[in-house]
Design an enzyme around this catalytic site. Structure first.
Site, PDB file in Angstrom:
ATOM      1  N   HIS A 222       0.856  -1.188   0.000  1.00  0.00           N
ATOM      2  CA  HIS A 222       0.000   0.000   0.000  1.00  0.00           C
ATOM      3  C   HIS A 222       0.889   1.234   0.000  1.00  0.00           C
ATOM      4  O   HIS A 222       1.822   1.340   0.795  1.00  0.00           O
ATOM      5  CB  HIS A 222      -0.886   0.014   1.248  1.00  0.00           C
ATOM      6  CG  HIS A 222      -1.739   1.250   1.329  1.00  0.00           C
ATOM      7  ND1 HIS A 222      -2.952   1.342   0.679  1.00  0.00           N
ATOM      8  CD2 HIS A 222      -1.544   2.443   1.927  1.00  0.00           C
ATOM      9  CE1 HIS A 222      -3.462   2.540   0.888  1.00  0.00           C
ATOM     10  NE2 HIS A 222      -2.628   3.226   1.650  1.00  0.00           N
TER      11      HIS A 222
ATOM     12  N   SER B 192      -8.608   3.443   8.446  1.00  0.00           N
ATOM     13  CA  SER B 192      -9.170   3.407   7.092  1.00  0.00           C
ATOM     14  C   SER B 192      -8.308   2.519   6.185  1.00  0.00           C
ATOM     15  O   SER B 192      -8.811   1.620   5.495  1.00  0.00           O
ATOM     16  CB  SER B 192      -9.241   4.848   6.554  1.00  0.00           C
ATOM     17  OG  SER B 192      -9.452   4.865   5.179  1.00  0.00           O
TER      18      SER B 192
ATOM     19  N   ASP C 288     -15.779   1.829   5.549  1.00  0.00           N
ATOM     20  CA  ASP C 288     -14.698   2.787   5.306  1.00  0.00           C
ATOM     21  C   ASP C 288     -15.073   3.717   4.161  1.00  0.00           C
ATOM     22  O   ASP C 288     -14.820   4.919   4.219  1.00  0.00           O
ATOM     23  CB  ASP C 288     -13.383   2.072   4.988  1.00  0.00           C
ATOM     24  CG  ASP C 288     -12.324   3.065   4.541  1.00  0.00           C
ATOM     25  OD1 ASP C 288     -11.955   3.927   5.354  1.00  0.00           O
ATOM     26  OD2 ASP C 288     -11.922   3.034   3.362  1.00  0.00           O
TER      27      ASP C 288
ATOM     28  N   LYS D  61      -9.274  -1.764   4.923  1.00  0.00           N
ATOM     29  CA  LYS D  61      -9.435  -2.222   3.525  1.00  0.00           C
ATOM     30  C   LYS D  61      -8.472  -3.366   3.218  1.00  0.00           C
ATOM     31  O   LYS D  61      -8.814  -4.332   2.540  1.00  0.00           O
ATOM     32  CB  LYS D  61      -9.166  -1.064   2.552  1.00  0.00           C
ATOM     33  CG  LYS D  61     -10.258  -0.013   2.541  1.00  0.00           C
ATOM     34  CD  LYS D  61     -10.027   1.005   1.460  1.00  0.00           C
ATOM     35  CE  LYS D  61      -8.931   1.981   1.778  1.00  0.00           C
ATOM     36  NZ  LYS D  61      -9.324   3.248   2.329  1.00  0.00           N
TER      37      LYS D  61
ATOM     38  N   ARG E  87     -15.806  12.033   5.935  1.00  0.00           N
ATOM     39  CA  ARG E  87     -14.608  12.750   6.424  1.00  0.00           C
ATOM     40  C   ARG E  87     -14.145  13.783   5.407  1.00  0.00           C
ATOM     41  O   ARG E  87     -13.726  14.882   5.760  1.00  0.00           O
ATOM     42  CB  ARG E  87     -13.468  11.743   6.691  1.00  0.00           C
ATOM     43  CG  ARG E  87     -13.691  10.920   7.940  1.00  0.00           C
ATOM     44  CD  ARG E  87     -12.720   9.751   7.988  1.00  0.00           C
ATOM     45  NE  ARG E  87     -11.335  10.156   7.892  1.00  0.00           N
ATOM     46  CZ  ARG E  87     -10.353   9.405   7.404  1.00  0.00           C
ATOM     47  NH1 ARG E  87     -10.608   8.179   6.950  1.00  0.00           N
ATOM     48  NH2 ARG E  87      -9.120   9.849   7.356  1.00  0.00           N
TER      49      ARG E  87
HETATM   50  N1  URA Z   1      -6.111   6.743   2.343  1.00  0.00           N
HETATM   51  C1  URA Z   1      -7.099   5.988   2.877  1.00  0.00           C
HETATM   52  O1  URA Z   1      -7.404   4.909   2.386  1.00  0.00           O
HETATM   53  N2  URA Z   1      -7.744   6.450   3.957  1.00  0.00           N
HETATM   54  C2  URA Z   1      -7.454   7.628   4.547  1.00  0.00           C
HETATM   55  O2  URA Z   1      -8.058   7.975   5.533  1.00  0.00           O
HETATM   56  C3  URA Z   1      -6.425   8.408   3.977  1.00  0.00           C
HETATM   57  C4  URA Z   1      -5.764   7.939   2.871  1.00  0.00           C
END
Ligand code: URA
Length: 424
Positions: A82, A182, A160, A186, A167
């Site tokens: 990621h 968050s 999320d 995922k 947000r």
């Molecule tokens: N990327 C994400 O997946 N979530 C966040 O809150 C910020 C960046």
């Protein structure tokens, strides 16, 4: 049923700076995902969390609640990576075929670009026919047969998706526990057993300083490990674009050139190799640096990329000639000297305005638009030497101004900055 009063209690608790119980967090997330908790109450709770923070146990409970809010895949033998988002960041496109060619299967979740940050999904979609419609069974088959599959969030961690959208419109994005939960929710829902986080630091990144980036990296690794995922992290520079291409089709071309063994910018070459080797090390593969070199020099990594493209609906024969915009404008150095930077934020903003990115969710992008940077910090330039090429019809004048504003040239020599700033 999660009553309005129960959410109100949660808001009151967090407003005073007290700890939310695991049960309260799970019920708030479930209630919001099912539509029982209204936006205005979730917004108030998020703002209270933003201001008061959450301790580790609360953050872990939020991560688990969001990870469990929809479908969950399980790929315990697979690796995933990621990136917290950058300009010209095509490291996944390069490092993952290398890793798969070395025998470590990859099951990856990717996203679309937003703002100046590009997304792997948009990049791959510039390949005609490429599709992310990958239900779990198809993904599993592809992982077994090809060793590399990339999906988009779909039904994974829907809480999320809903909370992130809220947000985004309530000024509560830049909170460490909310970002950490968050991202990890995922990834946990995607199910890979080994995860490498590439946390960017610099003017073109979410985290502006290496200290902030390390704090996020620590949290991502700790949350992942609490959820049974083997994880590690790199902290990497994002003051300049990575490599030279910024924009979807342009980045596919640059990735293909790299995988075919052509010369590539030093930052891209170093980082792709380090990320690939780290992923292999996580998976327990011995002498990973040698394996990486072997996969590149033998052509196995490029073959794996072509196989992956074909498995997801693209035609590998088109990889050499994916269209880029024919509207090209060259930008030249206004004076001679040494490049201090051609800043990521300005270049990313220019690429976005040219059509490579979207200002808000749902905006239509131009896959052939973007910027090619021709110089990097430390390079010596002559007056009128080309420093960048703009591709695309939209907002070309403003894009040119942004690139020129992002270019800083000094009369004295400049040291090339490091690419990898730290690791854990
Ligand atoms: N990327 C994400 O997946 N979530 C966040 O809150 C910020 C960046």
């Amino acid at each position: 049923m999660y009553s309005e009063n129960a959410v109100l209690d949660a808001i009151e608790t967090k407003k005073r700076g007290d700890e939310l119980s695991e049960n309260t967090i799970h019920r708030a997330v479930e209630g919001y995902t099912s539509g029982e908790v209204p936006d205005y109450q979730m917004s108030a709770l998020l703002m209270a969390i933003f201001i008061r923070g959450m301790d580790y146990e609360e953050t872990l409970a939020l991560t688990e609640a969001m990870a469990g809010s929809g479908e969950r895949h399980s790929f315990p033998g697979c690796v995933d990576k990621h990136s917290t988002g950058g300009v010209g960041d095509k490291i996944s496109l390069i490092s993952l075929p290398i890793v798969a060619a070395c025998g470590a299967p990859v099951a990856k979740l990717s996203g679309r670009g937003l703002g100046t940050t590009g997304g792997t999904i948009d990049k791959l979609e510039s390949i005609p026919g490429f599709s992310f419609d990958l239900p779990e069974e198809r993904m599993r088959k592809q992982v077994e047969e090809v060793g590399l599959a990339i999906t988009e969030a779909g039904d994974l961690a829907p809480a999320d998706r809903a909370i992130y959208a809220l947000r985004d419109t309530t000024g509560t994005v830049d909170s460490l526990p909310l970002i950490g939960s968050s991202i990890v929710s995922k990834k946990a829902a995607t199910g890979a057993g080994y995860l490498l986080y590439d946390v960017k630091s610099g003017s073109g990144a979410f985290m502006k300083t290496a200290g902030e980036a390390r704090e996020l990296a620590d949290l991502l690794v700790r949350l992942s490990e609490s959820l049974g995922i083997e994880a590690s992290a790199l902290i990497t520079a994002m003051d300049e674009p990575l490599g030279s291409a910024v924009g979807n089709a342009l980045e596919i071309h640059e990735s293909v050139r790299f995988l075919q063994g052509e010369d590539s910018p030093a930052d891209l070459s170093e980082k792709s190799r380090v990320v690939a080797a780290r992923l292999l090390r996580l998976k327990g593969i011995q002498e990973p640096e040698d394996a990486v070199e072997g996969a590149i020099s033998s052509g196995a990594a490029y073959e794996k990329f072509a196989e992956f493209v074909a498995a997801q609906g693209g035609d590998p024969k088109t990889l050499q000639n994916i269209p880029v915009s024919k509207e090209v404008r060259e930008i030249v150095a206004p004076k001679a000297g040494y490049v201090v930077r051609l800043g990521a934020l300005g270049v990313g903003r220019a690429a976005l305005l040219l059509g490579a990115g979207r200002e808000k969710k749902g905006d239509k992008i131009d896959p052939g638009a973007g910027v090619e940077v021709l110089v990097k910090a430390g390079d010596e330039v002559e007056e009128d030497q080309p420093v960048a090429r703009l591709y695309g019809k939209r907002n070309a004048k403003r894009a040119e101004e942004l690139v020129l504003e992002a270019l800083k040239i000094s009369g004295t020599p400049v040291q090339r900055p490091p690419v990898i700033l730290g690791s854990l």
